[in-house]
Structures are given as C-alpha cells and as structure tokens.
Design a protein around this motif. Structure first.
Motif, PDB file in Angstrom:
ATOM      1  N   LEU A 129      -2.792  16.361  -4.938  1.00  0.00           N
ATOM      2  CA  LEU A 129      -1.504  15.962  -5.511  1.00  0.00           C
ATOM      3  C   LEU A 129      -0.579  15.458  -4.401  1.00  0.00           C
ATOM      4  CD1 LEU A 129      -0.545  18.611  -8.189  1.00  0.00           C
ATOM      5  CD2 LEU A 129      -0.877  16.182  -8.508  1.00  0.00           C
ATOM      6  N   GLN A 130      -0.588  16.117  -3.323  1.00  0.00           N
ATOM      7  CA  GLN A 130       0.244  15.678  -2.216  1.00  0.00           C
ATOM      8  C   GLN A 130      -0.239  14.325  -1.721  1.00  0.00           C
ATOM      9  OE1 GLN A 130       0.259  18.461   0.940  1.00  0.00           O
ATOM     10  NE2 GLN A 130       2.190  19.343   0.331  1.00  0.00           N
ATOM     11  N   VAL A 131      -1.486  14.177  -1.679  1.00  0.00           N
ATOM     12  CA  VAL A 131      -2.033  12.906  -1.219  1.00  0.00           C
ATOM     13  C   VAL A 131      -1.631  11.825  -2.233  1.00  0.00           C
ATOM     14  CG1 VAL A 131      -4.188  11.630  -0.823  1.00  0.00           C
ATOM     15  CG2 VAL A 131      -3.911  13.950   0.035  1.00  0.00           C
ATOM     16  N   LYS A 132      -1.711  12.136  -3.481  1.00  0.00           N
ATOM     17  CA  LYS A 132      -1.363  11.175  -4.504  1.00  0.00           C
ATOM     18  C   LYS A 132       0.129  10.867  -4.421  1.00  0.00           C
ATOM     19  CE  LYS A 132      -4.895  12.030  -7.872  1.00  0.00           C
ATOM     20  NZ  LYS A 132      -5.207  12.365  -9.194  1.00  0.00           N
ATOM     21  N   LYS A 133       0.903  11.882  -4.143  1.00  0.00           N
ATOM     22  CA  LYS A 133       2.328  11.643  -4.035  1.00  0.00           C
ATOM     23  C   LYS A 133       2.591  10.790  -2.798  1.00  0.00           C
ATOM     24  CE  LYS A 133       4.265  15.696  -6.203  1.00  0.00           C
ATOM     25  NZ  LYS A 133       5.033  16.870  -6.045  1.00  0.00           N
ATOM     26  N   GLU A 134       1.942  11.046  -1.759  1.00  0.00           N
ATOM     27  CA  GLU A 134       2.127  10.269  -0.559  1.00  0.00           C
ATOM     28  C   GLU A 134       1.518   8.860  -0.729  1.00  0.00           C
ATOM     29  OE1 GLU A 134       0.517  12.272   2.825  1.00  0.00           O
ATOM     30  OE2 GLU A 134       1.851  13.924   2.587  1.00  0.00           O
ATOM     31  N   ASN A 135       0.459   8.822  -1.365  1.00  0.00           N
ATOM     32  CA  ASN A 135      -0.216   7.533  -1.561  1.00  0.00           C
ATOM     33  C   ASN A 135       0.617   6.596  -2.444  1.00  0.00           C
ATOM     34  OD1 ASN A 135      -2.348   7.941   0.041  1.00  0.00           O
ATOM     35  ND2 ASN A 135      -3.693   8.636  -1.578  1.00  0.00           N
ATOM     36  N   PRO A 136       1.183   7.034  -3.482  1.00  0.00           N
ATOM     37  CA  PRO A 136       1.945   6.044  -4.237  1.00  0.00           C
ATOM     38  C   PRO A 136       3.085   5.493  -3.383  1.00  0.00           C
ATOM     39  CG  PRO A 136       1.852   8.108  -5.467  1.00  0.00           C
ATOM     40  CD  PRO A 136       1.148   8.269  -4.184  1.00  0.00           C
ATOM     41  N   VAL A 137       3.740   6.285  -2.634  1.00  0.00           N
ATOM     42  CA  VAL A 137       4.779   5.742  -1.775  1.00  0.00           C
ATOM     43  C   VAL A 137       4.103   4.907  -0.708  1.00  0.00           C
ATOM     44  CG1 VAL A 137       6.564   6.399  -0.125  1.00  0.00           C
ATOM     45  CG2 VAL A 137       6.226   7.771  -2.170  1.00  0.00           C
ATOM     46  N   HIS A 138       3.072   5.341  -0.232  1.00  0.00           N
ATOM     47  CA  HIS A 138       2.333   4.635   0.781  1.00  0.00           C
ATOM     48  C   HIS A 138       1.664   3.384   0.188  1.00  0.00           C
ATOM     49  CE1 HIS A 138       0.077   3.809   4.268  1.00  0.00           C
ATOM     50  NE2 HIS A 138       0.045   5.033   4.743  1.00  0.00           N
ATOM     51  N   THR A 139       1.060   3.518  -0.950  1.00  0.00           N
ATOM     52  CA  THR A 139       0.433   2.380  -1.615  1.00  0.00           C
ATOM     53  C   THR A 139       1.536   1.386  -2.054  1.00  0.00           C
ATOM     54  OG1 THR A 139       0.212   3.829  -3.546  1.00  0.00           O
ATOM     55  CG2 THR A 139      -1.780   3.017  -2.541  1.00  0.00           C
ATOM     56  N   ALA A 140       2.642   1.892  -2.481  1.00  0.00           N
ATOM     57  CA  ALA A 140       3.725   1.010  -2.897  1.00  0.00           C
ATOM     58  C   ALA A 140       4.279   0.300  -1.690  1.00  0.00           C
ATOM     59  CB  ALA A 140       4.812   1.809  -3.603  1.00  0.00           C
ATOM     60  N   SER A 141       4.399   0.956  -0.613  1.00  0.00           N
ATOM     61  CA  SER A 141       4.921   0.315   0.580  1.00  0.00           C
ATOM     62  C   SER A 141       3.899  -0.661   1.129  1.00  0.00           C
ATOM     63  CB  SER A 141       5.340   1.330   1.642  1.00  0.00           C
ATOM     64  OG  SER A 141       4.254   2.103   2.055  1.00  0.00           O
ATOM     65  N   GLN A 142       2.686  -0.383   0.962  1.00  0.00           N
ATOM     66  CA  GLN A 142       1.661  -1.294   1.441  1.00  0.00           C
ATOM     67  C   GLN A 142       1.614  -2.509   0.492  1.00  0.00           C
ATOM     68  OE1 GLN A 142      -2.068   0.504   1.924  1.00  0.00           O
ATOM     69  NE2 GLN A 142      -1.445   1.600   3.722  1.00  0.00           N
ATOM     70  N   GLY A 143       1.860  -2.266  -0.744  1.00  0.00           N
ATOM     71  CA  GLY A 143       1.840  -3.366  -1.688  1.00  0.00           C
ATOM     72  C   GLY A 143       3.045  -4.285  -1.488  1.00  0.00           C
ATOM     73  N   ILE A 144       4.120  -3.830  -1.004  1.00  0.00           N
ATOM     74  CA  ILE A 144       5.300  -4.622  -0.777  1.00  0.00           C
ATOM     75  C   ILE A 144       5.119  -5.382   0.522  1.00  0.00           C
ATOM     76  CG2 ILE A 144       7.758  -4.427  -0.390  1.00  0.00           C
ATOM     77  CD1 ILE A 144       7.766  -1.969  -1.975  1.00  0.00           C
ATOM     78  N   LYS A 145       4.470  -4.989   1.338  1.00  0.00           N
ATOM     79  CA  LYS A 145       4.345  -5.673   2.596  1.00  0.00           C
ATOM     80  C   LYS A 145       3.612  -6.892   2.352  1.00  0.00           C
ATOM     81  CE  LYS A 145       3.960  -2.015   5.768  1.00  0.00           C
ATOM     82  NZ  LYS A 145       3.401  -1.385   6.699  1.00  0.00           N
TER      83      LYS A 145
END
Length: 186
Positions: free
Chosen positions: A170-186
């Motif tokens: 869950l923590q990974v998923k929580k971090e990943n969406p912010v991380h995946t979202a930030s990676q997707g914006i880049k």
C-alpha cells in the motif's frame, strides 16, 4: 520302752510344724513318758522271754499296721491324683472356653475394623484412579492448549507478515501514484 502309736506320731509331725502347739506337745510327751515309765516298771516284774515275746508281737502288729497305713496312704494319693487330674482338665476346658468367649468380641471388632479399613482402602484407590484420570485429562488439555497456542502464534506471525507485506505494498502504491504521476507529467 516308749510305745508310739500312729496317732501320737502324726500328732508329733503336725505339732512339730507349728510353734503354737509345741507347748502342748511337750506337756503331752511328758505325760506319755511318765505313763511309759510306769509301764516299764510294771513289765520288769515279768520274765525276759515273756517280755521279748510280747515285744515281738507288738512289733509284728506295728509292722502290719504300718503296711496297712502305707497302702491306705498310696490309695489316698492315687485318689487325690485322680481328683487333681480331673480338676486340671476341667480348669483347662474352662480356660479354653473363657478364652474363646473373651476372644470372640475382639475377633468381631477386629473383623469389622478390617472391613472398614478395606473399604477405606478401596475408596482411596478409587479416588487415586479419579485423580490419575484428572491429571491425564489436564495433561491432555495442557498439550492441546499448547498446540493451539503454538498454532495461533504461527498464524499470528503469518498474518503479521501478510499485513506487513500488504502495508508495504500500500505504501508503495501510495508512493507510486505520486511517483507515477510525477513521471507521467515529466
């Protein structure tokens, strides 16, 4: 010469044993001595062969009387022995009967006491058997509880591991969406 009759000999034997009769005995002996002394004076008038024949006759009579007295004494002793043997036999029978009568209540009390002790021993054995079964049930229960506890601890440990894995994911998923979202914006 003194002539002793069996009665006077018996009197001397009886009286000689008891000091109470000694005075009476000495008086009677003195009187007898005086009578015998006067008889001797009277006999001295006779011729010696007549005196010897009279003495021989008296001696034979005394010997015969002595034999008769011995026979009578032996008969009395035999009769007394027979009476005493019957008395001893009856006393022995009485003592045996008395012991049997005396022993009977003691024997009954002992038997009842033995029966009571035996029943108490049986009850103690039964209680021991119940206690042994209770200990065995407790041991079985303890073993079951230990097994259940070990099983629950193992299950708890596995569940914690699963929980920690799921909380990490869950923590990974929580971090990943912010991380995946930030990676997707880049």
């Amino acid at each position: 010469m003194l002539s002793w009759s069996p009665d006077s000999c018996l009197l001397i034997c009886i009286c000689g044993c008891s000091p109470v009769y000694r005075g009476a005995l000495s008086l009677s002996l003195f009187v007898q001595y005086q009578e015998d002394a006067s008889d001797i004076k009277d006999m001295s008038k006779y011729k010696p062969h007549i005196l010897l024949s009279q003495e021989n006759t008296q001696i034979r009579d005394l010997q015969q009387e002595n034999r008769e007295l011995w026979v009578s004494l032996e008969e009395h002793q035999d009769a007394l022995e027979l009476i005493m043997s019957k008395y001893r036999k009856q006393m022995l029978q009485l003592m045996v009967a008395k012991k049997a009568v005396d022993a009977e209540p003691v024997l009954k009390a002992h038997q009842s006491h033995s029966a009571e002790i035996e029943s108490q021993i049986d009850r103690i054995c039964e209680m021991g058997e119940v206690m042994r079964k209770a200990v065995q049930v407790d041991d079985d229960q303890f073993c079951k509880i230990q097994e259940k506890l070990a099983q629950l601890e193992l299950e708890n440990k596995e569940l914690r591991e699963l929980l920690s894995i799921s909380s990490e994911s869950l923590q990974v998923k929580k971090e990943n969406p912010v991380h995946t979202a930030s990676q997707g914006i880049k």
